[in-house]
Design a protein around this motif. Structure first.
Motif, mmCIF file in Angstrom:
data_model
loop_
_atom_site.group_PDB
_atom_site.id
_atom_site.type_symbol
_atom_site.label_atom_id
_atom_site.label_comp_id
_atom_site.label_asym_id
_atom_site.label_seq_id
_atom_site.Cartn_x
_atom_site.Cartn_y
_atom_site.Cartn_z
ATOM 1 N N ALA A 66 40.588 -3.222 101.131
ATOM 2 C CA ALA A 66 39.811 -4.196 100.365
ATOM 3 C C ALA A 66 38.343 -3.910 100.633
ATOM 4 C CB ALA A 66 40.171 -5.620 100.779
ATOM 5 N N HIS A 67 37.613 -3.615 99.601
ATOM 6 C CA HIS A 67 36.183 -3.296 99.725
ATOM 7 C C HIS A 67 35.937 -2.200 100.764
ATOM 8 C CE1 HIS A 67 35.265 -6.560 97.039
ATOM 9 N NE2 HIS A 67 35.896 -7.414 97.814
ATOM 10 N N GLY A 68 36.799 -1.203 100.754
ATOM 11 C CA GLY A 68 36.634 -0.065 101.643
ATOM 12 C C GLY A 68 37.115 -0.284 103.066
ATOM 13 N N HIS A 69 37.638 -1.470 103.371
ATOM 14 C CA HIS A 69 38.145 -1.765 104.712
ATOM 15 C C HIS A 69 39.671 -1.812 104.683
ATOM 16 C CE1 HIS A 69 34.004 -3.290 104.896
ATOM 17 N NE2 HIS A 69 34.072 -2.952 106.181
ATOM 18 N N GLN A 70 40.276 -1.112 105.624
ATOM 19 C CA GLN A 70 41.731 -1.093 105.728
ATOM 20 C C GLN A 70 42.269 -2.509 105.916
ATOM 21 O OE1 GLN A 70 42.631 2.262 104.668
ATOM 22 N NE2 GLN A 70 44.276 1.717 106.026
ATOM 23 N N LEU A 71 43.374 -2.798 105.255
ATOM 24 C CA LEU A 71 44.066 -4.064 105.452
ATOM 25 C C LEU A 71 45.114 -3.875 106.542
ATOM 26 C CD1 LEU A 71 44.639 -5.127 101.747
ATOM 27 C CD2 LEU A 71 43.015 -6.121 103.367
ATOM 28 N N GLU A 72 45.181 -4.812 107.460
ATOM 29 C CA GLU A 72 46.255 -4.803 108.453
ATOM 30 C C GLU A 72 47.440 -5.448 107.768
ATOM 31 O OE1 GLU A 72 47.004 -7.282 112.357
ATOM 32 O OE2 GLU A 72 45.530 -5.693 112.736
ATOM 33 N N ALA A 73 48.420 -4.630 107.433
ATOM 34 C CA ALA A 73 49.501 -5.113 106.579
ATOM 35 C C ALA A 73 50.833 -4.485 106.960
ATOM 36 C CB ALA A 73 49.170 -4.797 105.124
ATOM 37 N N SER A 74 51.889 -5.081 106.405
ATOM 38 C CA SER A 74 53.223 -4.567 106.641
ATOM 39 C C SER A 74 54.144 -5.056 105.534
ATOM 40 C CB SER A 74 53.744 -5.024 108.008
ATOM 41 O OG SER A 74 54.885 -4.260 108.360
ATOM 42 N N PHE A 75 55.414 -4.756 105.685
ATOM 43 C CA PHE A 75 56.412 -5.183 104.713
ATOM 44 C C PHE A 75 57.770 -5.227 105.392
ATOM 45 C CE2 PHE A 75 56.839 -0.663 104.815
ATOM 46 C CZ PHE A 75 58.204 -0.462 104.700
ATOM 47 N N VAL A 76 58.675 -5.949 104.770
ATOM 48 C CA VAL A 76 60.096 -5.892 105.102
ATOM 49 C C VAL A 76 60.866 -5.983 103.795
ATOM 50 C CG1 VAL A 76 60.010 -6.830 107.468
ATOM 51 C CG2 VAL A 76 60.265 -8.388 105.521
ATOM 52 N N THR A 77 62.078 -5.495 103.807
ATOM 53 C CA THR A 77 62.994 -5.701 102.693
ATOM 54 C C THR A 77 64.164 -6.509 103.228
ATOM 55 O OG1 THR A 77 64.110 -3.595 103.121
ATOM 56 C CG2 THR A 77 62.315 -3.580 101.495
ATOM 57 N N ALA A 108 53.038 -8.386 103.608
ATOM 58 C CA ALA A 108 52.216 -9.333 104.366
ATOM 59 C C ALA A 108 50.900 -8.690 104.779
ATOM 60 C CB ALA A 108 52.973 -9.802 105.606
ATOM 61 N N VAL A 109 49.856 -9.516 104.830
ATOM 62 C CA VAL A 109 48.516 -9.068 105.223
ATOM 63 C C VAL A 109 47.942 -10.050 106.234
ATOM 64 C CG1 VAL A 109 46.148 -8.683 104.443
ATOM 65 C CG2 VAL A 109 48.033 -7.975 103.013
ATOM 66 N N ASN A 110 47.395 -9.491 107.313
ATOM 67 C CA ASN A 110 46.686 -10.309 108.292
ATOM 68 C C ASN A 110 45.287 -10.572 107.743
ATOM 69 O OD1 ASN A 110 45.408 -11.509 110.429
ATOM 70 N ND2 ASN A 110 46.023 -9.976 111.940
ATOM 71 N N GLN A 111 45.087 -11.727 107.157
ATOM 72 C CA GLN A 111 43.819 -12.065 106.506
ATOM 73 C C GLN A 111 42.699 -12.318 107.518
ATOM 74 O OE1 GLN A 111 44.075 -11.834 102.832
ATOM 75 N NE2 GLN A 111 44.581 -13.952 102.374
ATOM 76 N N GLU A 112 43.051 -12.496 108.789
ATOM 77 C CA GLU A 112 42.020 -12.704 109.807
ATOM 78 C C GLU A 112 41.274 -11.412 110.120
ATOM 79 O OE1 GLU A 112 43.885 -14.594 113.154
ATOM 80 O OE2 GLU A 112 44.464 -16.335 111.979
ATOM 81 N N VAL A 113 41.929 -10.289 109.926
ATOM 82 C CA VAL A 113 41.298 -8.989 110.164
ATOM 83 C C VAL A 113 40.463 -8.590 108.953
ATOM 84 C CG1 VAL A 113 41.723 -6.524 110.528
ATOM 85 C CG2 VAL A 113 43.055 -8.224 111.790
ATOM 86 N N GLN A 114 41.079 -8.622 107.785
ATOM 87 C CA GLN A 114 40.404 -8.315 106.512
ATOM 88 C C GLN A 114 41.193 -8.997 105.418
ATOM 89 O OE1 GLN A 114 37.509 -6.531 105.580
ATOM 90 N NE2 GLN A 114 38.034 -7.369 103.576
ATOM 91 N N ALA A 115 40.532 -9.841 104.662
ATOM 92 C CA ALA A 115 41.214 -10.569 103.591
ATOM 93 C C ALA A 115 41.520 -9.647 102.420
ATOM 94 C CB ALA A 115 40.361 -11.742 103.135
ATOM 95 N N ALA A 116 42.696 -9.825 101.842
ATOM 96 C CA ALA A 116 43.022 -9.142 100.599
ATOM 97 C C ALA A 116 42.173 -9.789 99.504
ATOM 98 C CB ALA A 116 44.505 -9.289 100.294
ATOM 99 N N THR A 117 41.595 -8.966 98.655
ATOM 100 C CA THR A 117 40.726 -9.463 97.584
ATOM 101 C C THR A 117 41.327 -9.108 96.236
ATOM 102 O OG1 THR A 117 39.452 -7.419 97.625
ATOM 103 C CG2 THR A 117 38.670 -9.226 99.036
ATOM 104 N N GLY A 118 40.648 -9.499 95.182
ATOM 105 C CA GLY A 118 41.155 -9.262 93.835
ATOM 106 C C GLY A 118 41.588 -7.838 93.583
ATOM 107 N N CYS A 119 40.730 -6.886 93.923
ATOM 108 C CA CYS A 119 41.052 -5.475 93.664
ATOM 109 C C CYS A 119 42.230 -5.002 94.508
ATOM 110 C CB CYS A 119 39.835 -4.589 93.920
ATOM 111 S SG CYS A 119 38.537 -4.830 92.700
ATOM 112 N N SER A 120 42.297 -5.428 95.754
ATOM 113 C CA SER A 120 43.403 -4.988 96.603
ATOM 114 C C SER A 120 44.714 -5.652 96.173
ATOM 115 C CB SER A 120 43.117 -5.257 98.082
ATOM 116 O OG SER A 120 42.906 -6.627 98.319
ATOM 117 N N ILE A 121 44.640 -6.911 95.745
ATOM 118 C CA ILE A 121 45.839 -7.580 95.234
ATOM 119 C C ILE A 121 46.285 -6.911 93.936
ATOM 120 C CG2 ILE A 121 46.754 -9.757 94.320
ATOM 121 C CD1 ILE A 121 44.870 -11.156 96.409
#
Length: 160
Positions: free
Chosen positions: A44-55, A64-77
């Motif tokens: 998001a805005h050039g900053h890596q998102l701390e994220a993961s997934f499960v199935t 899932a995204v840890n928004q405390e590290v870097q929030a997902a924004t419109g472009c990243s969503i």
């Protein structure tokens, strides 16, 4: 930046995508490989998102995204939705239609349109005790506690 799902905080934002059909084990393996590649480069805005997934149940993709590290924004969503749309095309499935209901019939996971689920409720083929998947949860904490719940404890309760 991909991190193990269980290391994300309870407050991490989640998006749940349910498939209108069950994926094969081979499809899930390929989807998980593609998800990991996507998340490793998700920013998001050039900053890596701390994220993961499960199935889950060979039917659900939870990102899932840890928004405390870097929030997902419109472009990243938008990028994540584009990724999901690509999966839809690749596998011939519907992952974005929120007007569908997935629920358990015993241990079997069943998928129906909202209209069909309403009919089942009216016919008493499903009840307020039927376990439904509440895909409207917003965080990992909510997902852990309120994703698989009796219909009476979710938005589905309006049909009973």
């Amino acid at each position: 930046m991909y991190v193990p799902f269980d290391t994300l905080p309870e407050e991490a934002k989640v998006w749940i995508y349910q498939s209108n059909r069950k994926f094969s084990d081979e499809e899930i393996t390929a989807i998980e490989e593609n998800l990991k590649l996507f998340i490793e480069n998700w920013a998001a805005h050039g900053h890596q998102l701390e994220a993961s997934f499960v199935t889950r149940y060979n039917r659900f993709i939870i990102i899932a995204v840890n928004q405390e590290v870097q929030a997902a924004t419109g472009c990243s969503i938008d990028a994540s939705v584009q990724f999901i749309q690509n999966l839809e095309q690749q596998y011939g499935v519907d992952l974005l239609d929120k007007m569908n209901v997935t629920f358990k019939m015993g241990e079997h996971v069943t998928f129906k349109t909202l209209l069909d689920f309403k009919k089942l409720a009216k016919e008493k083929a499903v009840s307020s005790n039927t376990i439904v998947f509440n895909n409207l949860v917003n965080t990992i904490g909510e997902w852990e506690q309120f994703w698989e719940v009796p219909a009476s404890e979710s938005w589905h309760n309006r049909f009973f």
